[in-house]
Design an enzyme around this catalytic site. Structure first.
Site, PDB file in Angstrom:
ATOM      1  N   LYS A  40       0.233   7.396  10.439  1.00 42.54           N
ATOM      2  CA  LYS A  40       1.080   8.524  10.856  1.00 42.54           C
ATOM      3  C   LYS A  40       0.370   9.856  10.681  1.00 42.54           C
ATOM      4  O   LYS A  40       0.375  10.696  11.587  1.00 42.54           O
ATOM      5  CB  LYS A  40       2.386   8.532  10.035  1.00 42.54           C
ATOM      6  CG  LYS A  40       3.225   7.292  10.177  1.00 42.54           C
ATOM      7  CD  LYS A  40       4.498   7.387   9.365  1.00 42.54           C
ATOM      8  CE  LYS A  40       4.253   7.397   7.873  1.00 42.54           C
ATOM      9  NZ  LYS A  40       3.691   6.123   7.367  1.00 42.54           N
ATOM     10  N   ARG A 116      13.194   8.992   7.115  1.00 43.72           N
ATOM     11  CA  ARG A 116      12.953   7.599   6.754  1.00 43.72           C
ATOM     12  C   ARG A 116      14.213   6.745   6.862  1.00 43.72           C
ATOM     13  O   ARG A 116      14.138   5.523   6.705  1.00 43.72           O
ATOM     14  CB  ARG A 116      12.415   7.510   5.319  1.00 43.72           C
ATOM     15  CG  ARG A 116      11.021   8.062   5.132  1.00 43.72           C
ATOM     16  CD  ARG A 116      10.617   7.940   3.678  1.00 43.72           C
ATOM     17  NE  ARG A 116       9.282   8.489   3.417  1.00 43.72           N
ATOM     18  CZ  ARG A 116       8.165   7.786   3.429  1.00 43.72           C
ATOM     19  NH1 ARG A 116       8.222   6.496   3.705  1.00 43.72           N
ATOM     20  NH2 ARG A 116       7.004   8.351   3.165  1.00 43.72           N
ATOM     21  N   ARG A 155      -7.954   3.285   2.030  1.00 42.41           N
ATOM     22  CA  ARG A 155      -7.669   4.678   2.404  1.00 42.41           C
ATOM     23  C   ARG A 155      -8.280   5.665   1.418  1.00 42.41           C
ATOM     24  O   ARG A 155      -8.304   5.439   0.213  1.00 42.41           O
ATOM     25  CB  ARG A 155      -6.162   4.918   2.492  1.00 42.41           C
ATOM     26  CG  ARG A 155      -5.499   4.171   3.607  1.00 42.41           C
ATOM     27  CD  ARG A 155      -4.160   4.760   3.987  1.00 42.41           C
ATOM     28  NE  ARG A 155      -3.227   4.844   2.875  1.00 42.41           N
ATOM     29  CZ  ARG A 155      -1.943   5.190   3.027  1.00 42.41           C
ATOM     30  NH1 ARG A 155      -1.463   5.495   4.223  1.00 42.41           N
ATOM     31  NH2 ARG A 155      -1.138   5.254   1.983  1.00 42.41           N
ATOM     32  N   ARG A 188      -5.236   6.790  -3.848  1.00 41.71           N
ATOM     33  CA  ARG A 188      -3.965   6.991  -4.522  1.00 41.71           C
ATOM     34  C   ARG A 188      -3.561   5.758  -5.325  1.00 41.71           C
ATOM     35  O   ARG A 188      -3.822   4.627  -4.922  1.00 41.71           O
ATOM     36  CB  ARG A 188      -2.872   7.312  -3.499  1.00 41.71           C
ATOM     37  CG  ARG A 188      -3.089   8.645  -2.840  1.00 41.71           C
ATOM     38  CD  ARG A 188      -2.051   9.090  -1.850  1.00 41.71           C
ATOM     39  NE  ARG A 188      -1.010   8.175  -1.501  1.00 41.71           N
ATOM     40  CZ  ARG A 188      -0.389   8.201  -0.312  1.00 41.71           C
ATOM     41  NH1 ARG A 188      -0.771   9.059   0.607  1.00 41.71           N
ATOM     42  NH2 ARG A 188       0.589   7.369  -0.043  1.00 41.71           N
ATOM     43  N   ARG A 199       6.450  -0.929  -1.133  1.00 44.35           N
ATOM     44  CA  ARG A 199       6.728   0.193  -0.241  1.00 44.35           C
ATOM     45  C   ARG A 199       7.074  -0.279   1.167  1.00 44.35           C
ATOM     46  O   ARG A 199       7.965   0.278   1.820  1.00 44.35           O
ATOM     47  CB  ARG A 199       5.522   1.138  -0.198  1.00 44.35           C
ATOM     48  CG  ARG A 199       5.265   1.872  -1.514  1.00 44.35           C
ATOM     49  CD  ARG A 199       3.970   2.648  -1.457  1.00 44.35           C
ATOM     50  NE  ARG A 199       4.010   3.703  -0.457  1.00 44.35           N
ATOM     51  CZ  ARG A 199       2.946   4.284   0.057  1.00 44.35           C
ATOM     52  NH1 ARG A 199       1.741   3.886  -0.292  1.00 44.35           N
ATOM     53  NH2 ARG A 199       3.069   5.240   0.954  1.00 44.35           N
TER      54      ARG A 199
END
Length: 246
Positions: A40, A116, A155, A188, A199
């Site tokens: 995103k 969301r 990531r 992260r 998640r």
């Protein structure tokens, strides 16, 4: 004398904000949503560069608060993020709505990671309606769970700007180094496999009804998010061209 100057500046700022609100009807406002790791942020950045929109990332706003480490809110948000839980609606809505009237968002906004759930969708409609504006398109990035987990584990982030990279799919020019500033990139804590599975589960439960909600409004655009960055962007751009931009 200084107080008079400050008062004059504040009065001008309020008047300018009023003008901005009147012009909001001409804005282009886009939602881009999908599960964690769907890309995103990357796609929102590319869209904003092409059509000069304000990119508001709910995730980056949250990380900025956490990074400040100056309040109970920052501690609470960190605990939620580390556990893979979603941030309460009222908190993220307040963070985003405070940014919409900024000068950099005068042409419109790309909402990345928000809404969301249906409650947030309804709230966003109300926020935009109050500003004589509305959504132009809702882009849903679709991607299988196993691909997501593989993506997320690689990531990399530049904390200050929110720029994202991936060790395989979108590597920086120099390993672990931001292309623009040369600063060190980071990973992260909430990108660990167990946390990302949680998640994804929470996302499906909360965001599942969004497709029907935006399809009923005629603004939903589904995009296959499994390709490389540029091929996905081409699909996103083609989907956006189906809408009428003023």
């Amino acid at each position: 004398m200084n107080q008079v100057i400050i008062y004059s500046v504040l009065s001008f700022s309020l008047a300018f904000t009023s003008v901005i609100r009147k012009e909001h009807l001409q804005q282009t406002n886009i939602i881009i949503y999908g599960p964690p790791g769907a890309g995103k942020g990357t796609q929102a950045n590319k869209i904003s560069e092409v059509i000069k929109l304000c990119h508001l990332s709910s995730g980056q706003l949250i990380r900025d608060v956490i990074a400040s480490n100056q309040s109970e809110l920052s501690t609470s948000l960190k605990d939620l993020v580390d556990a893979g839980e979603l941030i309460p609606d009222e908190i993220i809505t307040k963070l985003l709505s405070s940014k919409i009237d900024s000068i950099e968002c005068i042409n419109g906004t790309i909402f990345d990671g928000y809404p969301r759930n249906i409650n947030q969708s309804i709230t966003l409609d109300e926020i935009l309606n109050d500003r004589n504006s509305k959504l132009t398109a809702a882009i849903e990035l679709e991607i299988p769970d196993d691909v997501l987990i593989r993506r997320v584990s690689g990531r990399l982030f530049h904390q200050a700007s929110g720029r994202t990279y991936h060790v395989d799919f979108n590597p920086p020019k120099v390993s672990m180094t931001d292309d623009v500033t040369g600063e060190t990139l980071s990973q992260r804590d909430d990108d660990k496999p167990d946390v990302i599975r949680q998640r994804i589960s929470v996302y499906k439960e909360q965001a599942g009804p969004l497709a029907a909600f935006y399809e009923s409004k005629g603004i939903l655009r589904r995009v296959n998010g499994t390709g490389d960055v540029n091929s996905v962007f081409n699909e996103v751009w083609n989907a956006l061209e189906l809408t009428q931009f003023n």
